[in-house]
Every structure is written in C-alpha cells, then in structure tokens.
Design a protein around this motif. Structure first.
Motif, mmCIF file in Angstrom:
data_model
loop_
_atom_site.group_PDB
_atom_site.id
_atom_site.type_symbol
_atom_site.label_atom_id
_atom_site.label_comp_id
_atom_site.label_asym_id
_atom_site.label_seq_id
_atom_site.Cartn_x
_atom_site.Cartn_y
_atom_site.Cartn_z
ATOM 1 N N THR A 108 0.923 -1.218 0.050
ATOM 2 C CA THR A 108 0.006 -0.072 -0.028
ATOM 3 C C THR A 108 0.856 1.237 0.126
ATOM 4 O O THR A 108 2.111 1.284 0.406
ATOM 5 C CB THR A 108 -0.801 0.158 1.442
ATOM 6 N N ILE A 109 0.249 2.257 -0.396
ATOM 7 C CA ILE A 109 1.047 3.579 -0.324
ATOM 8 C C ILE A 109 1.495 3.868 1.199
ATOM 9 O O ILE A 109 2.506 4.307 1.337
ATOM 10 C CB ILE A 109 0.214 4.750 -1.164
ATOM 11 N N GLY A 110 0.755 3.728 2.010
ATOM 12 C CA GLY A 110 1.015 3.957 3.519
ATOM 13 C C GLY A 110 2.051 3.594 3.815
ATOM 14 O O GLY A 110 3.074 3.682 4.466
ATOM 15 N N ARG A 111 2.241 1.857 3.412
ATOM 16 C CA ARG A 111 3.346 1.189 3.861
ATOM 17 C C ARG A 111 4.694 1.486 3.160
ATOM 18 O O ARG A 111 5.732 1.533 3.976
ATOM 19 C CB ARG A 111 3.293 -0.403 3.515
ATOM 20 N N GLN A 112 4.685 1.783 2.037
ATOM 21 C CA GLN A 112 5.862 2.349 1.184
ATOM 22 C C GLN A 112 6.230 3.709 1.731
ATOM 23 O O GLN A 112 7.492 4.022 2.131
ATOM 24 C CB GLN A 112 5.484 2.347 -0.095
ATOM 25 N N VAL A 133 0.445 11.601 5.563
ATOM 26 C CA VAL A 133 -0.958 12.348 5.218
ATOM 27 C C VAL A 133 -0.613 13.939 5.018
ATOM 28 O O VAL A 133 -0.943 14.431 4.275
ATOM 29 C CB VAL A 133 -2.081 12.325 6.588
ATOM 30 N N GLU A 134 0.220 14.328 5.742
ATOM 31 C CA GLU A 134 0.658 15.742 5.624
ATOM 32 C C GLU A 134 1.184 15.926 4.183
ATOM 33 O O GLU A 134 1.125 17.007 3.388
ATOM 34 C CB GLU A 134 1.591 16.219 6.705
ATOM 35 N N ARG A 147 -6.373 7.274 1.254
ATOM 36 C CA ARG A 147 -5.490 6.837 0.071
ATOM 37 C C ARG A 147 -4.316 6.101 0.802
ATOM 38 O O ARG A 147 -3.685 5.410 -0.147
ATOM 39 C CB ARG A 147 -5.389 8.000 -0.846
ATOM 40 N N LEU A 148 -4.109 6.220 1.700
ATOM 41 C CA LEU A 148 -2.917 5.643 2.275
ATOM 42 C C LEU A 148 -3.105 4.044 2.324
ATOM 43 O O LEU A 148 -2.176 3.287 2.118
ATOM 44 C CB LEU A 148 -2.618 5.839 3.790
ATOM 45 N N ASP A 149 -4.279 3.555 2.363
ATOM 46 C CA ASP A 149 -4.526 2.203 2.285
ATOM 47 C C ASP A 149 -4.797 1.734 0.662
ATOM 48 O O ASP A 149 -5.252 0.608 0.734
ATOM 49 C CB ASP A 149 -5.778 1.894 3.128
ATOM 50 N N ALA A 150 -4.621 2.508 -0.267
ATOM 51 C CA ALA A 150 -4.858 2.209 -1.444
ATOM 52 C C ALA A 150 -3.311 1.559 -2.156
ATOM 53 O O ALA A 150 -2.523 1.892 -1.352
ATOM 54 C CB ALA A 150 -4.954 3.173 -2.369
ATOM 55 N N TYR A 151 -3.387 0.900 -3.277
ATOM 56 C CA TYR A 151 -2.331 0.433 -3.873
ATOM 57 C C TYR A 151 -2.063 1.082 -5.015
ATOM 58 O O TYR A 151 -2.969 1.809 -5.572
ATOM 59 C CB TYR A 151 -2.529 -1.082 -4.285
ATOM 60 N N PRO A 152 -0.664 1.193 -5.695
ATOM 61 C CA PRO A 152 -0.366 2.093 -6.870
ATOM 62 C C PRO A 152 -1.386 1.992 -8.071
ATOM 63 O O PRO A 152 -1.579 2.973 -8.603
ATOM 64 C CB PRO A 152 0.922 1.721 -7.045
ATOM 65 N N HIS A 153 -1.877 0.615 -8.357
ATOM 66 C CA HIS A 153 -2.663 0.435 -9.251
ATOM 67 C C HIS A 153 -4.158 1.038 -9.188
ATOM 68 O O HIS A 153 -4.729 1.382 -10.344
ATOM 69 C CB HIS A 153 -3.175 -0.913 -9.610
ATOM 70 N N GLN A 154 -4.375 1.667 -8.112
ATOM 71 C CA GLN A 154 -5.814 2.235 -7.661
ATOM 72 C C GLN A 154 -5.542 3.838 -8.092
ATOM 73 O O GLN A 154 -6.726 4.364 -7.616
ATOM 74 C CB GLN A 154 -6.149 1.886 -6.353
ATOM 75 N N PHE A 155 -4.435 4.229 -8.358
ATOM 76 C CA PHE A 155 -4.146 5.423 -8.595
ATOM 77 C C PHE A 155 -4.139 5.859 -10.162
ATOM 78 O O PHE A 155 -3.572 5.152 -11.022
ATOM 79 C CB PHE A 155 -3.058 6.228 -7.895
ATOM 80 N N SER A 156 -4.532 7.112 -10.811
ATOM 81 C CA SER A 156 -4.259 7.352 -11.986
ATOM 82 C C SER A 156 -2.648 7.736 -12.332
ATOM 83 O O SER A 156 -1.802 7.621 -11.294
ATOM 84 C CB SER A 156 -5.082 8.475 -12.296
ATOM 85 N N GLY A 157 -2.181 7.955 -13.385
ATOM 86 C CA GLY A 157 -0.954 8.192 -13.735
ATOM 87 C C GLY A 157 -0.394 9.418 -12.841
ATOM 88 O O GLY A 157 0.712 9.423 -12.405
ATOM 89 N N ILE A 165 6.348 11.936 -5.586
ATOM 90 C CA ILE A 165 7.014 13.215 -5.197
ATOM 91 C C ILE A 165 6.852 13.401 -3.884
ATOM 92 O O ILE A 165 7.575 13.763 -3.085
ATOM 93 C CB ILE A 165 6.157 14.362 -5.809
ATOM 94 N N ALA A 166 5.567 12.929 -3.191
ATOM 95 C CA ALA A 166 5.344 12.909 -1.666
ATOM 96 C C ALA A 166 6.384 12.009 -1.035
ATOM 97 O O ALA A 166 6.749 12.434 -0.009
ATOM 98 C CB ALA A 166 3.832 12.486 -1.395
ATOM 99 N N ILE A 167 6.841 10.830 -1.432
ATOM 100 C CA ILE A 167 7.843 10.067 -0.616
ATOM 101 C C ILE A 167 9.180 10.783 -0.732
ATOM 102 O O ILE A 167 9.844 10.767 0.059
ATOM 103 C CB ILE A 167 7.680 8.890 -1.644
ATOM 104 N N ALA A 168 9.274 11.223 -1.813
ATOM 105 C CA ALA A 168 10.649 12.064 -2.160
ATOM 106 C C ALA A 168 10.793 13.281 -0.947
ATOM 107 O O ALA A 168 11.885 13.531 -0.424
ATOM 108 C CB ALA A 168 11.049 12.500 -3.411
ATOM 109 N N LEU A 169 9.523 13.706 -0.546
ATOM 110 C CA LEU A 169 9.561 14.780 0.270
ATOM 111 C C LEU A 169 9.448 14.602 1.712
ATOM 112 O O LEU A 169 9.611 15.328 2.722
ATOM 113 C CB LEU A 169 8.316 15.795 -0.061
ATOM 114 N N LEU A 170 9.179 13.045 2.051
ATOM 115 C CA LEU A 170 8.827 12.733 3.440
ATOM 116 C C LEU A 170 9.914 13.246 4.379
ATOM 117 O O LEU A 170 9.305 13.702 5.624
ATOM 118 C CB LEU A 170 8.852 11.374 3.304
ATOM 119 N N ASN A 171 11.162 13.061 4.087
ATOM 120 C CA ASN A 171 12.073 13.310 5.091
ATOM 121 C C ASN A 171 12.649 14.816 5.217
ATOM 122 O O ASN A 171 13.976 15.178 5.451
ATOM 123 C CB ASN A 171 13.436 12.418 4.898
#
Length: 322
Positions: A108-112, A133-134, A147-157, A165-171
């Motif tokens: 899931t997006i949240g786990r990643q 979430v932030e 959406r944290l509980d969704a998988y990548p295929h459940q999102f549009s491109g 981009i959000a993952i790159a910003l996390l830290n």
C-alpha cells in the motif's frame, strides 16, 4: 550565499567492447539552497546520468571517472555506499520519470511511505501516518488519510507521480533531483505540480535540479538553465535571458523546433542531423556537424566564455545580449 551543491569537472563513463562512452564529460555547476535549476537537452545528452552520478547511482559497467560532487562541504564521489544511503532519501531525494517503476505494486502507499521514514529514523506508527498524510495533502492528493490504504494501481498516472513526489518529500530533503517527473502527465496536472514544486522550494528552502527536454516546463519553474549536448554543458545562465537571446546555436535550434514557434500549415523546424555517437564524437565542438556556423575552427576545443551571469562554449556565438 554558500553553495549547497558544487559539481566540478564531473565525468562518468560506461565501458563497452568498442571503447568508453563518456556520458558526462566535464560537467560543472553550483546550486544554492532553495534554488531551482533546469538541465535540458535532447535524449542522450547526459541529463539523467548527471543526476544519477550526483547520487552515486551509477552501476557497472558505468563508473564516475573523475571530478568532484560536494554536498554541504562533503565529497560524495568515492563516499562509501553505507554513507551515501544515509544521505539518499534523507538529505537528497530523487523523483524518477516513471512512477510505475518506482512504486512497489504489492505494498500500500501508506506502507511504502512508512518504510521511507523508517529508513532514516524510528517514528511511531502514528507519527509515520501523520507525516504521510501531511505530504500527500501537500502534493494535492484528495482524502489523503483514506488513500494511504490504496495500492499504486488504484491511482491514475498523475496521482502516482504525486505520490512519488510525496515520498521524495517525506524526510524534508535539502535537495531534490527531478528526472522529467511531469513528462507523462496531462497539461492541467503538470501545471498543478509545477506550482506545488515552486511553493516547496520557496517555503521549505528545498533546492531542485529539474531534468527535462521540455523548455516550456523548465522556463516556468527554474531560475537558471544548463543546456547539455553530448555530455557537456554548452550554455548556461538565467532562464529568461538564455531563452530570449541564446548565445549557442544548439540552444537556438532547440527553441526554433518548438511547435509553438511554427506557423499553422508549415513544417516544424528541426535541427539537421542527429546526436553523434558518444563513441565517435567529432573533434572539437561536438555540435559542429549540425551547426549552421560550423567550420574548420570548430575542430578545436571551443573556449568557455563567461559573460557576467552567463556562459557558453562556441567559437561563433550568436549576437550578445544588449
């Protein structure tokens, strides 16, 4: 202002049976905190390899053959992989062109996102979820907690790219290397992401290297532009100045080939010829065979001419800005 990143004479090669391919050949530039620079050029010009080289992501048969990459006063070239891993994702992050290849389809997006945070600390499950979430909200993901509980295929491109981009910003990195992150997105989504990224640079002081072949995109986000050809920077300067009055004929050719500059019913202008093989570059200026002003003088190595806040490598530059 002290440079956040200082690249000096960076050279990256790939060994082949036919010889060494010089994918990055003497690249030098500096980047200040909160600054966004654009790295542009045709496919194969060395843009992406430059970004990968900064992060130490060059695998055999590739290698960094020489040069220096200083980040906050620390030399990254030759740094042990264990030390580089502490910087990657924490202080320097990268957004890749294809989010489908970046995101794990079975998590899931949240786990990643939690894994990205755990790689550089020990946040509680609640703290990781709150931060995730932030940043999802920051990049415009609607209903981020759900959406944290969704998988990548459940999102549009477009949404997958926002997640990347959000993952790159996390830290809260100090530097982001963005490798054509909006190329596959529609115009409206692209405009939204560009606005958000400009805001991040302004509000968080995050510096960015924006790699793209799209001059229009670069002109709307970057303050300075570096034009690459055959692994070299052949022109650089403030975005508006370079795009309004380029000094190098290659930059002029890129601008003339833009569809927006063509008259209805007329053929698009194109740069003659094709990018030369990096195994068999012509002597002197590598653009000489395609240049309208190329002559015997250009068979020598072109000079690096600095004019205030601009620079170019050409024996026969276009008219200087007034």
């Amino acid at each position: 202002m002290t440079a956040l990143l200082s690249v000096r004479d960076l050279r990256t090669e790939f060994a082949t049976r036919a010889g060494a391919i010089k994918a990055v050949d003497g690249v030098s530039f500096e980047l200040s905190p909160g600054e966004i620079i654009g790295l542009v050029g045709e496919s194969g010009s060395g843009k992406t390899v430059t970004g990968f080289s900064i992060l130490g992501l060059i695998d055999p048969p590739g290698r960094i053959a020489g040069g220096s990459v200083m980040f906050e006063g620390r030399e990254l070239v030759g740094m042990p992989v264990s030390e580089l891993r502490k910087l990657r994702g924490r202080h320097i992050s990268m957004v890749f062109q294809d989010p489908s290849a970046t995101l794990n389809p079975v998590l899931t997006i949240g786990r990643q996102m939690a894994l990205a945070l755990e790689a550089h600390g020990s946040p509680s499950a609640e703290a990781a979820r709150t931060r995730s979430v932030e940043v999802l909200k920051q990049v415009g993901i609607p209903d981020p907690a759900k959406r944290l509980d969704a998988y990548p295929h459940q999102f549009s491109g477009g949404m997958r790219q926002r997640v990347a981009i959000a993952i790159a910003l996390l830290n809260r990195p100090k530097l982001m290397i963005c490798d054509e992150p909006t190329t596959a997105l529609d115009v409206s989504i692209q405009a939204q992401i560009l606005t958000e990224m400009r805001g991040l640079a302004r509000d968080m002081g995050t510096a960015m290297i924006w790699i793209s072949h799209d001059l229009a995109t670069v002109s709307s986000i970057a303050s300075r532009i570096l034009v690459m050809y055959a692994g070299r920077i052949i022109e650089e300067g403030p975005v508006k100045a370079v795009l309004r009055q380029p000094r190098h004929h290659y930059t002029r050719g890129l601008l003339d080939s833009l569809p927006a500059n063509a008259q209805p019913g007329q053929d698009l202008v194109q740069i003659p010829g094709s990018t030369p093989s990096l195994l068999n570059l012509p002597p002197g200026c590598p653009f000489r065979p395609r240049c309208p002003r190329g002559d015997d003088v250009c068979k020598q190595e072109p000079p690096h001419v600095v004019e205030g806040d601009r620079a170019h490598r050409c024996f026969h530059p276009l008219e200087a800005p007034r």
